[in-house]
Design a protein around this motif. Structure first.
Motif, PDB file in Angstrom:
ATOM      1  N   LEU A 142       0.837  -1.203   0.000  1.00 52.09           N
ATOM      2  CA  LEU A 142       0.000   0.000   0.000  1.00 52.09           C
ATOM      3  C   LEU A 142       0.872   1.253   0.000  1.00 52.09           C
ATOM      4  O   LEU A 142       1.716   1.448   0.874  1.00 52.09           O
ATOM      5  N   SER A 143       0.649   2.111  -0.988  1.00 48.16           N
ATOM      6  CA  SER A 143       1.367   3.376  -1.079  1.00 48.16           C
ATOM      7  C   SER A 143       0.371   4.521  -0.949  1.00 48.16           C
ATOM      8  O   SER A 143      -0.705   4.368  -0.383  1.00 48.16           O
ATOM      9  N   SER A 144       0.720   5.660  -1.504  1.00 50.54           N
ATOM     10  CA  SER A 144      -0.123   6.854  -1.400  1.00 50.54           C
ATOM     11  C   SER A 144       0.335   7.874  -2.431  1.00 50.54           C
ATOM     12  O   SER A 144       1.511   7.897  -2.829  1.00 50.54           O
ATOM     13  N   ALA A 145      -0.591   8.737  -2.833  1.00 52.37           N
ATOM     14  CA  ALA A 145      -0.220   9.843  -3.711  1.00 52.37           C
ATOM     15  C   ALA A 145       0.805  10.751  -3.050  1.00 52.37           C
ATOM     16  O   ALA A 145       1.562  11.456  -3.730  1.00 52.37           O
ATOM     17  N   ALA A 146       0.863  10.696  -1.710  1.00 52.98           N
ATOM     18  CA  ALA A 146       1.834  11.526  -0.984  1.00 52.98           C
ATOM     19  C   ALA A 146       3.266  11.227  -1.395  1.00 52.98           C
ATOM     20  O   ALA A 146       4.138  12.106  -1.320  1.00 52.98           O
ATOM     21  N   ALA A 147       3.529  10.011  -1.856  1.00 49.85           N
ATOM     22  CA  ALA A 147       4.880   9.636  -2.282  1.00 49.85           C
ATOM     23  C   ALA A 147       5.337  10.442  -3.488  1.00 49.85           C
ATOM     24  O   ALA A 147       6.537  10.611  -3.715  1.00 49.85           O
ATOM     25  N   HIS A 148       4.392  10.940  -4.284  1.00 43.56           N
ATOM     26  CA  HIS A 148       4.713  11.657  -5.518  1.00 43.56           C
ATOM     27  C   HIS A 148       4.423  13.155  -5.429  1.00 43.56           C
ATOM     28  O   HIS A 148       5.152  13.964  -6.000  1.00 43.56           O
ATOM     29  N   LYS A 149       3.385  13.517  -4.689  1.00 45.56           N
ATOM     30  CA  LYS A 149       3.043  14.929  -4.566  1.00 45.56           C
ATOM     31  C   LYS A 149       3.973  15.672  -3.617  1.00 45.56           C
ATOM     32  O   LYS A 149       4.261  16.854  -3.812  1.00 45.56           O
ATOM     33  N   CYS A 150       4.408  14.979  -2.569  1.00 43.35           N
ATOM     34  CA  CYS A 150       5.325  15.591  -1.580  1.00 43.35           C
ATOM     35  C   CYS A 150       4.831  16.975  -1.147  1.00 43.35           C
ATOM     36  O   CYS A 150       5.565  17.969  -1.212  1.00 43.35           O
ATOM     37  N   LYS A 151       3.591  17.017  -0.700  1.00 41.30           N
ATOM     38  CA  LYS A 151       2.994  18.280  -0.271  1.00 41.30           C
ATOM     39  C   LYS A 151       3.705  18.832   0.964  1.00 41.30           C
ATOM     40  O   LYS A 151       4.173  18.071   1.801  1.00 41.30           O
ATOM     41  N   PRO A 152       3.765  20.151   1.084  1.00 40.76           N
ATOM     42  CA  PRO A 152       4.326  20.739   2.298  1.00 40.76           C
ATOM     43  C   PRO A 152       3.643  20.186   3.547  1.00 40.76           C
ATOM     44  O   PRO A 152       2.424  19.958   3.547  1.00 40.76           O
ATOM     45  N   PHE A 153       4.440  19.961   4.569  1.00 43.86           N
ATOM     46  CA  PHE A 153       4.002  19.503   5.897  1.00 43.86           C
ATOM     47  C   PHE A 153       3.730  18.002   5.981  1.00 43.86           C
ATOM     48  O   PHE A 153       3.413  17.500   7.042  1.00 43.86           O
ATOM     49  N   TRP A 154       3.879  17.295   4.879  1.00 45.86           N
ATOM     50  CA  TRP A 154       3.633  15.849   4.874  1.00 45.86           C
ATOM     51  C   TRP A 154       4.940  15.051   4.786  1.00 45.86           C
ATOM     52  O   TRP A 154       4.954  13.909   4.375  1.00 45.86           O
ATOM     53  N   GLY A 155       6.049  15.648   5.178  1.00 47.76           N
ATOM     54  CA  GLY A 155       7.364  15.059   4.950  1.00 47.76           C
ATOM     55  C   GLY A 155       7.554  13.620   5.380  1.00 47.76           C
ATOM     56  O   GLY A 155       7.912  12.762   4.559  1.00 47.76           O
ATOM     57  N   PRO A 156       7.347  13.273   6.653  1.00 45.35           N
ATOM     58  CA  PRO A 156       7.594  11.890   7.086  1.00 45.35           C
ATOM     59  C   PRO A 156       6.747  10.859   6.335  1.00 45.35           C
ATOM     60  O   PRO A 156       7.264   9.831   5.875  1.00 45.35           O
ATOM     61  N   TYR A 157       5.465  11.138   6.201  1.00 40.28           N
ATOM     62  CA  TYR A 157       4.582  10.184   5.540  1.00 40.28           C
ATOM     63  C   TYR A 157       4.947  10.044   4.059  1.00 40.28           C
ATOM     64  O   TYR A 157       5.038   8.928   3.527  1.00 40.28           O
ATOM     65  N   SER A 158       5.182  11.174   3.382  1.00 40.50           N
ATOM     66  CA  SER A 158       5.548  11.136   1.966  1.00 40.50           C
ATOM     67  C   SER A 158       6.833  10.345   1.760  1.00 40.50           C
ATOM     68  O   SER A 158       6.924   9.512   0.849  1.00 40.50           O
ATOM     69  N   ALA A 159       7.825  10.602   2.607  1.00 41.76           N
ATOM     70  CA  ALA A 159       9.103   9.899   2.488  1.00 41.76           C
ATOM     71  C   ALA A 159       8.928   8.405   2.719  1.00 41.76           C
ATOM     72  O   ALA A 159       9.535   7.576   2.019  1.00 41.76           O
ATOM     73  N   SER A 160       8.087   8.052   3.681  1.00 44.20           N
ATOM     74  CA  SER A 160       7.907   6.631   3.990  1.00 44.20           C
ATOM     75  C   SER A 160       7.235   5.900   2.838  1.00 44.20           C
ATOM     76  O   SER A 160       7.599   4.763   2.515  1.00 44.20           O
ATOM     77  N   LYS A 161       6.260   6.525   2.202  1.00 47.00           N
ATOM     78  CA  LYS A 161       5.568   5.869   1.101  1.00 47.00           C
ATOM     79  C   LYS A 161       6.435   5.801  -0.153  1.00 47.00           C
ATOM     80  O   LYS A 161       6.356   4.842  -0.928  1.00 47.00           O
ATOM     81  N   ALA A 162       7.274   6.809  -0.368  1.00 44.65           N
ATOM     82  CA  ALA A 162       8.233   6.734  -1.474  1.00 44.65           C
ATOM     83  C   ALA A 162       9.204   5.574  -1.240  1.00 44.65           C
ATOM     84  O   ALA A 162       9.577   4.854  -2.176  1.00 44.65           O
ATOM     85  N   ALA A 163       9.586   5.384   0.010  1.00 39.76           N
ATOM     86  CA  ALA A 163      10.517   4.303   0.351  1.00 39.76           C
ATOM     87  C   ALA A 163       9.908   2.931   0.103  1.00 39.76           C
ATOM     88  O   ALA A 163      10.567   2.043  -0.450  1.00 39.76           O
TER      89      ALA A 163
END
Length: 246
Positions: A142-163
């Motif tokens: 399971l991933s998330s659009a956060a991995a690609h959008k990298c919205k401000p303030f979502w750093g930890p979650y975005s990084a984890s899903k990209a990983a």
């Protein structure tokens, strides 16, 4: 599409609520025996009741994914009882806090990475030999659009899903000459507790229910799926290749 999963063994993490709960239920409806993992015993017991109500079967495994030793033991326990694993749905995850990167507490960042990344890698390591014993092993991360959008303030979650997407693609490349198929999925906006935490004030009726998402995931987990290493997105109750135009 009617996906027949009779007699297949499926492991689902984060199965006590949300997408994990309804994915486990959908798998059971199609004949799979579900190994349901989560911290919340009450939620797992409710899932077990729901699975029994549709004529399915489940094994409940209550534990915290921060317990790396428990993840290591899980593979051995599955081998002793079933000798293989046909389906892995690595669903469990945490959001952390919505905050500027420089303001994120170390313990929060570390928890997000522990649950979302480290536990996923540990799970892969624990069950890969079992998935390779299946005639059609399937793993869904399971991933998330956060991995690609990298919205401000979502750093930890975005990084984890990209990983975890990187882990999935790497794993798929390493196993492409086997019967194991490995995919990532962005479920899109879904009516879950995590979504409510991330987007407070949103009317939950405006986003899909997790049962709709779970049903859409089934074609990715069946023996007929031949793709590996790809990212898919759920759009309007259907699975769409991430690289296809909207």
């Amino acid at each position: 599409m009617d996906i027949d999963l009779k007699d297949r063994i499926a492991l689902v993490t984060g199965a006590s609520r949300g997408i994990g709960y309804f994915t486990a239920l959908e798998l059971a409806k199609r004949g799979a025996h579900v190994i349901a993992c989560a911290r919340t015993v009450g939620g797992l017991e409710e899932l077990d009741d729901a699975i029994r109500a549709v004529g399915g079967t489940a094994t409940l495994v209550p534990f915290d994914l921060a317990d790396m030793a428990a993840i290591d033991k899980l593979g051995g326990s599955i081998f002793e009882r079933w000798g293989k694993l046909d389906i892995l749905v690595a669903n469990a995850g945490v959001l952390g806090t919505i905050s500027p990167i420089g303001h994120v507490e170390a313990k929060v960042f570390e928890k997000v990475m522990t649950i979302n990344v480290n536990a996923t890698w540990r799970l892969i390591r624990s069950v890969e030999p079992l998935l390779l014993k299946s005639d059609a092993g399937r793993a869904l991360i399971l991933s998330s659009a956060a991995a690609h959008k990298c919205k401000p303030f979502w750093g930890p979650y975005s990084a984890s899903k990209a990983a975890v997407e990187a882990l999935a693609r790497t794993w798929a490349g390493e196993t492409q000459r086997t019967a194991l198929r490995i995919l990532s999925i962005d479920p899109g906006p879904t009516r879950t507790a995590m979504r409510a935490q991330a987007v407070p004030g949103e009317d939950p009726s405006t986003v899909p229910h997790p049962s709709e998402v779970a049903e859409a995931l089934m074609p990715l987990l069946g023996p007929d799926m031949t793709e590996t290493g790809k990212l898919f997105i759920v759009r309007e109750k259907k699975i769409v290749d991430y690289n296809m135009p909207s």
